[in-house]
Design a protein around this motif. Sequence first.
Motif, mmCIF file in Angstrom:
data_model
loop_
_atom_site.group_PDB
_atom_site.id
_atom_site.type_symbol
_atom_site.label_atom_id
_atom_site.label_comp_id
_atom_site.label_asym_id
_atom_site.label_seq_id
_atom_site.Cartn_x
_atom_site.Cartn_y
_atom_site.Cartn_z
ATOM 1 N N ILE A 8 -3.505 -17.755 27.975
ATOM 2 C CA ILE A 8 -3.046 -17.973 26.966
ATOM 3 C C ILE A 8 -3.964 -18.166 25.281
ATOM 4 C CG2 ILE A 8 -2.266 -20.262 25.655
ATOM 5 C CD1 ILE A 8 -1.606 -20.079 28.374
ATOM 6 N N CYS A 34 0.135 -29.860 30.955
ATOM 7 C CA CYS A 34 -0.628 -29.019 31.479
ATOM 8 C C CYS A 34 -1.110 -30.163 32.750
ATOM 9 C CB CYS A 34 -1.562 -29.042 30.484
ATOM 10 S SG CYS A 34 -2.572 -28.385 31.401
ATOM 11 N N PRO A 35 -0.524 -29.201 33.973
ATOM 12 C CA PRO A 35 -1.467 -29.918 35.203
ATOM 13 C C PRO A 35 -3.136 -29.531 35.632
ATOM 14 C CG PRO A 35 -0.552 -27.741 35.379
ATOM 15 C CD PRO A 35 -0.511 -27.816 34.035
ATOM 16 N N THR A 36 -3.792 -29.096 34.767
ATOM 17 C CA THR A 36 -5.101 -29.231 35.256
ATOM 18 C C THR A 36 -5.619 -30.617 33.855
ATOM 19 O OG1 THR A 36 -5.511 -27.359 34.028
ATOM 20 C CG2 THR A 36 -4.672 -27.409 36.088
ATOM 21 N N ALA A 65 -6.098 -29.213 30.831
ATOM 22 C CA ALA A 65 -7.127 -27.802 30.705
ATOM 23 C C ALA A 65 -7.070 -28.119 28.612
ATOM 24 C CB ALA A 65 -6.589 -27.083 31.167
ATOM 25 N N ILE A 66 -6.086 -28.405 28.271
ATOM 26 C CA ILE A 66 -6.143 -29.155 26.851
ATOM 27 C C ILE A 66 -6.249 -30.299 26.276
ATOM 28 C CG2 ILE A 66 -4.390 -28.284 25.067
ATOM 29 C CD1 ILE A 66 -2.714 -26.098 27.064
ATOM 30 N N ILE A 103 -9.167 -25.877 24.850
ATOM 31 C CA ILE A 103 -8.386 -25.606 26.081
ATOM 32 C C ILE A 103 -10.126 -24.741 26.719
ATOM 33 C CG2 ILE A 103 -8.277 -23.042 25.041
ATOM 34 C CD1 ILE A 103 -6.614 -22.856 27.594
ATOM 35 N N CYS A 149 -7.688 -23.493 33.027
ATOM 36 C CA CYS A 149 -6.924 -23.052 33.109
ATOM 37 C C CYS A 149 -6.251 -22.097 34.142
ATOM 38 C CB CYS A 149 -7.280 -22.141 31.762
ATOM 39 S SG CYS A 149 -5.025 -21.563 31.493
ATOM 40 N N ILE A 150 -5.388 -22.829 34.825
ATOM 41 C CA ILE A 150 -4.475 -21.937 35.900
ATOM 42 C C ILE A 150 -3.940 -21.202 34.898
ATOM 43 C CG2 ILE A 150 -5.371 -23.598 38.229
ATOM 44 C CD1 ILE A 150 -2.329 -24.277 37.793
ATOM 45 N N THR A 151 -3.637 -20.743 34.707
ATOM 46 C CA THR A 151 -2.771 -19.950 34.160
ATOM 47 C C THR A 151 -1.244 -20.094 34.422
ATOM 48 O OG1 THR A 151 -3.257 -17.896 34.795
ATOM 49 C CG2 THR A 151 -4.534 -17.956 32.827
ATOM 50 N N CYS A 152 -0.738 -20.900 34.603
ATOM 51 C CA CYS A 152 0.409 -21.477 35.219
ATOM 52 C C CYS A 152 1.763 -21.361 33.934
ATOM 53 C CB CYS A 152 0.732 -22.349 35.612
ATOM 54 S SG CYS A 152 0.914 -23.508 34.403
ATOM 55 N N GLY A 153 1.355 -21.419 33.012
ATOM 56 C CA GLY A 153 2.414 -20.575 31.519
ATOM 57 C C GLY A 153 3.318 -21.850 31.431
ATOM 58 N N TYR A 154 2.755 -23.563 31.955
ATOM 59 C CA TYR A 154 3.493 -24.632 31.543
ATOM 60 C C TYR A 154 3.546 -25.004 29.859
ATOM 61 C CZ TYR A 154 5.921 -28.416 33.272
ATOM 62 O OH TYR A 154 7.059 -30.263 34.077
ATOM 63 N N CYS A 155 2.652 -25.052 29.738
ATOM 64 C CA CYS A 155 2.458 -25.125 28.537
ATOM 65 C C CYS A 155 3.398 -24.236 27.091
ATOM 66 C CB CYS A 155 1.081 -25.215 27.810
ATOM 67 S SG CYS A 155 0.427 -23.252 28.209
HETATM 68 S S1 SF4 Z 1 -1.186 -22.338 31.550
HETATM 69 FE FE1 SF4 Z 1 -0.784 -24.528 32.952
HETATM 70 S S2 SF4 Z 1 -3.007 -24.641 33.087
HETATM 71 FE FE2 SF4 Z 1 -3.780 -23.142 31.490
HETATM 72 S S3 SF4 Z 1 -2.999 -24.752 29.659
HETATM 73 FE FE3 SF4 Z 1 -1.258 -23.926 30.018
HETATM 74 S S4 SF4 Z 1 -0.487 -25.342 31.336
HETATM 75 FE FE4 SF4 Z 1 -2.432 -25.455 31.405
#
Ligand code: SF4
Lengths: 359, 112
Positions: free
Chosen positions: B38, B55-57, B59-60, B71, B76-82
Amino acid sequence: MTKRTIIPFGPQHPVLPEPIHLDLVLEDELVVEAIPSIGFIHRGLEKLVEKKDFIDFVYVAERICGICSFIHGLTYCIAVEEIMKIKVPERADYLRTIWSELSRMHSHLLWMGLMADSFGFESLFMHTWRMREKILDIIENTTGGRVIFASAKVGGVRRDIDSATLKSISKSLESYKNELKEITDIFIKDSSVQHRLVGVGVLKKGQAYELGAVGPTLRASGWSIDTRKLGYAAYKNIDFEPVVETSGDSYARCVVRIKELFQSIDIIRQLAGKIPDGPIEIKITGNPDGEFFARTEQPRGEVIYYAKANGTKFLQRLRVRTPTFANIPSLVKMLPGSSLADVPVLVLTIDPCISCTER
Amino acid sequence: MQFFVMAKTVLKSLFRKPATVKYPFGPKMLSEFARGSISIDISRCIFCGMCQRKCPTGAIVVTREEKTWNIARLKCITCGYCVEVCPKKCLQMSNQYTEPMLTKHEDLYKNA
Ligand code: SF4
Ligand code: SF4
């Protein structure tokens, strides 16, 4: 009576990518009984559902398995959507189906490679995985990840594949077919492969049904049962027939998977031709309340998700019955009568995924 | 039953260039869409904390008073939700992976 010996097999063994333990009772070189024990990598992911809200849990569901990650996420989404009575847009259904089939292809190729490795055909293993890499490239180019797609979400999918890319994917898969056939022909025709697979570990038709086998293991014993035929996602609009073989040995299980590879290419071609335009997700409001059993077909067989919700953000209970778990009884039945040298091949023929089994 | 079925494949691959990438001597091939890490354009961030909440984990961490955006790369699991939820679209998924690290440090961005 000859003397009996017990040989421990696993949890650490060169053919096993993941830990499972078998106590093999031998008479000379022949297996007379196999006693499995599992539980080496239990992670308690089902319990985690009480701590992660139902939208975030998709990420956890995807991590139950590193191979069928997408289909795990998808099945979880289907369960929650059914509880919430959400109808996902049609385009999302098609995209989900395309990614499911790509998962199936890369999983079957992975299995074929491991199989070749288990009977000592190293170069075939390398070539199979070379082919697998092309599928992984398609996956990475459409989802951004090779293992974890992070594309399924409750209410649809996260990303779209534009129609030009879809066309080029289905076109490249057509030419990929010829190259693939060259490799799969080796599995089907080569004498050294047949020597190790034909007639090894026969699972009779009646046995397969009684022991509750699923997926290719079941279909190789003559049952035309495929959960995709239930018509979840976009499978209802696709024309295909389950691949069935009748001999029930390791060779039949190999042939079923090979034919499914080509079937997947055909399904993707059909999907790419039919995919409608439109939105890829709908907004969800509220929390789920109710329960549902979702069933889908993973590369290894049928997976069942049971979800129970009570109107809060957190699900009350989630239960996952994975295909490997259903296939272990068949494995235990296949082993007696085979020689010790065939055990690695037999363990692999059910395509074991232990992370799935123990969650 | 046939013998030497593989001979054709073997001969062909003798004259083909390797299927693997000769990294680090050749270029590393990254897909344009790879979910690597990210990145943030901190000057546009309004410190609303939306990314932190979604953010599901976890991380932020965002602080509104000090104007920081933090961060934990290893979480971070790089899910891209943020990236999806950011109202200012100042977050981006870059296809470059983060470098290996020896300590579990976090990346801190500050809007001066
Ligand atoms: S990519 Fe997913 S895990 Fe990483 S900071 Fe964004 S929301 Fe959180
Ligand atoms: S959601 Fe965007 S604007 Fe809001 S704090 Fe996060 S990065 Fe900044």
